[in-house]
Design an enzyme around this catalytic site. Structure first.
Site, mmCIF file in Angstrom:
data_model
loop_
_atom_site.group_PDB
_atom_site.id
_atom_site.type_symbol
_atom_site.label_atom_id
_atom_site.label_comp_id
_atom_site.label_asym_id
_atom_site.label_seq_id
_atom_site.Cartn_x
_atom_site.Cartn_y
_atom_site.Cartn_z
ATOM 1 N N SER A 136 0.813 -1.207 0.206
ATOM 2 C CA SER A 136 -0.097 -0.175 -0.141
ATOM 3 C C SER A 136 0.982 1.253 0.078
ATOM 4 C CB SER A 136 -0.850 -0.055 1.292
ATOM 5 O OG SER A 136 -1.506 1.308 1.536
ATOM 6 N N TYR A 149 -1.463 -0.739 10.654
ATOM 7 C CA TYR A 149 -1.590 -1.077 9.124
ATOM 8 C C TYR A 149 -0.440 -0.709 8.146
ATOM 9 C CZ TYR A 149 -3.636 -1.301 4.340
ATOM 10 O OH TYR A 149 -3.850 -1.561 2.975
HETATM 11 N N1 LIG Z 1 -8.819 -0.681 -0.995
HETATM 12 C C1 LIG Z 1 -7.805 -0.099 -0.864
HETATM 13 O O1 LIG Z 1 -8.009 1.248 -0.878
HETATM 14 C C2 LIG Z 1 -6.413 -0.565 -0.792
HETATM 15 C C3 LIG Z 1 -5.381 0.334 -0.841
HETATM 16 C C4 LIG Z 1 -4.070 0.028 -0.560
HETATM 17 C C5 LIG Z 1 -3.863 -1.602 -0.540
HETATM 18 N N2 LIG Z 1 -4.806 -2.248 -0.406
HETATM 19 C C6 LIG Z 1 -4.488 -3.625 -0.208
HETATM 20 O O2 LIG Z 1 -5.006 -4.382 -1.164
HETATM 21 C C7 LIG Z 1 -5.289 -5.798 -0.546
HETATM 22 C C8 LIG Z 1 -6.867 -6.172 -1.207
HETATM 23 O O3 LIG Z 1 -7.846 -5.396 -0.475
HETATM 24 P P1 LIG Z 1 -9.127 -5.031 -1.102
HETATM 25 O O4 LIG Z 1 -9.193 -3.334 -1.293
HETATM 26 O O5 LIG Z 1 -9.299 -5.881 -2.296
HETATM 27 O O6 LIG Z 1 -9.884 -5.448 0.129
HETATM 28 P P2 LIG Z 1 -11.409 -6.308 0.280
HETATM 29 O O7 LIG Z 1 -12.159 -6.095 -0.847
HETATM 30 O O8 LIG Z 1 -11.758 -6.426 1.609
HETATM 31 O O9 LIG Z 1 -10.848 -7.814 0.191
HETATM 32 C C9 LIG Z 1 -9.673 -8.362 1.110
HETATM 33 C C10 LIG Z 1 -9.918 -9.753 0.937
HETATM 34 O O10 LIG Z 1 -8.950 -10.397 1.685
HETATM 35 C C11 LIG Z 1 -9.558 -11.590 2.185
HETATM 36 N N3 LIG Z 1 -9.000 -11.639 3.814
HETATM 37 C C12 LIG Z 1 -9.043 -10.656 4.652
HETATM 38 N N4 LIG Z 1 -8.802 -11.191 5.867
HETATM 39 C C13 LIG Z 1 -8.498 -12.574 5.699
HETATM 40 C C14 LIG Z 1 -8.287 -13.683 6.567
HETATM 41 N N5 LIG Z 1 -8.002 -13.748 7.781
HETATM 42 N N6 LIG Z 1 -8.062 -14.845 5.801
HETATM 43 C C15 LIG Z 1 -8.317 -14.952 4.760
HETATM 44 N N7 LIG Z 1 -8.510 -13.994 3.746
HETATM 45 C C16 LIG Z 1 -8.673 -12.912 4.401
HETATM 46 C C17 LIG Z 1 -10.950 -11.280 2.162
HETATM 47 O O11 LIG Z 1 -11.400 -12.667 2.097
HETATM 48 P P3 LIG Z 1 -12.774 -13.244 2.908
HETATM 49 O O12 LIG Z 1 -13.786 -12.024 2.765
HETATM 50 O O13 LIG Z 1 -13.181 -14.141 1.999
HETATM 51 O O14 LIG Z 1 -12.193 -13.518 4.149
HETATM 52 C C18 LIG Z 1 -11.120 -10.493 0.805
HETATM 53 O O15 LIG Z 1 -10.906 -11.631 -0.238
HETATM 54 C C19 LIG Z 1 -5.196 -5.803 0.837
HETATM 55 O O16 LIG Z 1 -4.045 -6.315 1.355
HETATM 56 C C20 LIG Z 1 -5.010 -4.193 1.164
HETATM 57 O O17 LIG Z 1 -4.510 -3.816 2.221
HETATM 58 C C21 LIG Z 1 -5.908 -2.049 -0.438
#
Ligand SMILES: NC(=O)c1ccc[n+]([C@@H]2O[C@H](COP(=O)([O-])OP(=O)(O)OC[C@H]3O[C@@H](n4cnc5c(N)ncnc54)[C@H](OP(=O)(O)O)[C@@H]3O)[C@@H](O)[C@H]2O)c1
Length: 250
Positions: A136, A149
């Site tokens: 991130s 985080y």
């Molecule tokens: N959205 C943003 O603005 C942003 C910005 C920078 C970085 N990121 C990073 O990008 C990555 C993906 O995020 P996203 O935005 O796509 O978020 P999201 O839509 O909330 O997806 C998160 C994913 O992680 C899985 N997950 C979370 N906790 C878990 C656990 N304990 N065990 C297994 N699976 C788990 C969830 O699966 P289940 O629900 O099936 O458990 C879901 O598929 C993350 O690492 C996040 O930190 C996001």
């Protein structure tokens, strides 16, 4: 790396960036193993990618190890590991529950470390493979209200850099992809919606494209959107100036 026929394990494939990545990998001809916890989400992405689904809670080290084993057994090998699953937290660190902090470290840092440790030796033996860690912008610059985080993502960036040196000449690549603000359920799940007017959230698809680009080209560091490298470079080169600008403009 060629994606056609490659066996790719994507964590966090039930939602957002991970789901978009799993779908794009399948379109590119990869054999996709999707990992998540949510059964309907898993069923949906598996159907969409004609792949395999693995259910595991990445906060539990025993489940992480089991998932790595099952992923290896599914097609006999894993060529590409996309460590994408992650959880957020927003709020004052002084009031943060230590258990929540430990959970963030387990899911965002230790699960990628354990999965990489389990799957890397096979890649090195075959002299082919790629690991992508989804970090991130927060890991490059640090964010108030997201201390733990940001720390997990900074550690993931350092882990990737260190592996880059270790893996030189092995035929195995490693990349870190750093998204800015992405329009996914991430903010809702962490318990605090994204409420800033700038930067505007981007869709998950361009981030997935960045992840595929990293695998195909072997590029070590990818920012999506690309301008994200500017604050990271400013923070790295002129930390005092960056801090005063960040405090002033947020
Ligand atoms: N959205 C943003 O603005 C942003 C910005 C920078 C970085 N990121 C990073 O990008 C990555 C993906 O995020 P996203 O935005 O796509 O978020 P999201 O839509 O909330 O997806 C998160 C994913 O992680 C899985 N997950 C979370 N906790 C878990 C656990 N304990 N065990 C297994 N699976 C788990 C969830 O699966 P289940 O629900 O099936 O458990 C879901 O598929 C993350 O690492 C996040 O930190 C996001």
């Amino acid at each position: 790396m060629q994606l056609k026929g490659a066996v790719c394990l994507v964590t966090g494939a039930t939602s957002g960036i991970g789901r978009a990545t799993a779908v794009q990998l399948a379109h590119a001809g990869a054999q996709v193993i999707s990992l998540g916890r949510d059964p309907p989400g898993l069923e949906e992405v598996v159907a969409h990618t004609s792949g395999v689904g693995l259910r595991a809670d990445l906060a539990d080290p025993a489940e992480v190890d089991r998932a790595a084993e099952e992923a290896r057994e599914a097609f006999g090998r894993v060529d590409v590991l996309v460590n994408n699953a992650g959880e957020g937290f927003a709020g004052s660190f002084a009031e943060m529950n230590p258990e929540r902090a430990e959970r963030l470290v387990r899911v965002n840092l230790m699960a990628p470390v354990r999965l990489t440790r389990a799957l890397l030796p096979g890649m090195i033996e075959r002299r082919s493979g790629h690991v992508v860690n989804v970090a991130s912008m927060a890991g490059h610059v640090g964010l108030g209200g997201e201390a733990v985080y940001s720390a997990t993502k900074a550690a993931l960036i350092a882990f990737t850099d260190s592996l880059y040196y270790e893996l030189a000449g092995t035929g195995v690549g490693v990349s870190v992809v750093s998204p800015g603000v992405v329009d996914t359920p991430f903010f809702e799940r962490r318990g605090k919606p994204y409420d800033r007017s700038y930067p505007r959230p981007i869709p998950a698809e361009p981030v997935a494209e960045g992840i595929l680009r990293a695998i195909r080209t072997g590029k070590t560091q990818v920012f999506v959107p690309g301008w994200g490298s500017f604050p990271a470079r400013l923070r790295g080169g002129l930390p005092g100036l960056y801090r005063s600008l960040a405090r002033r403009f947020g």
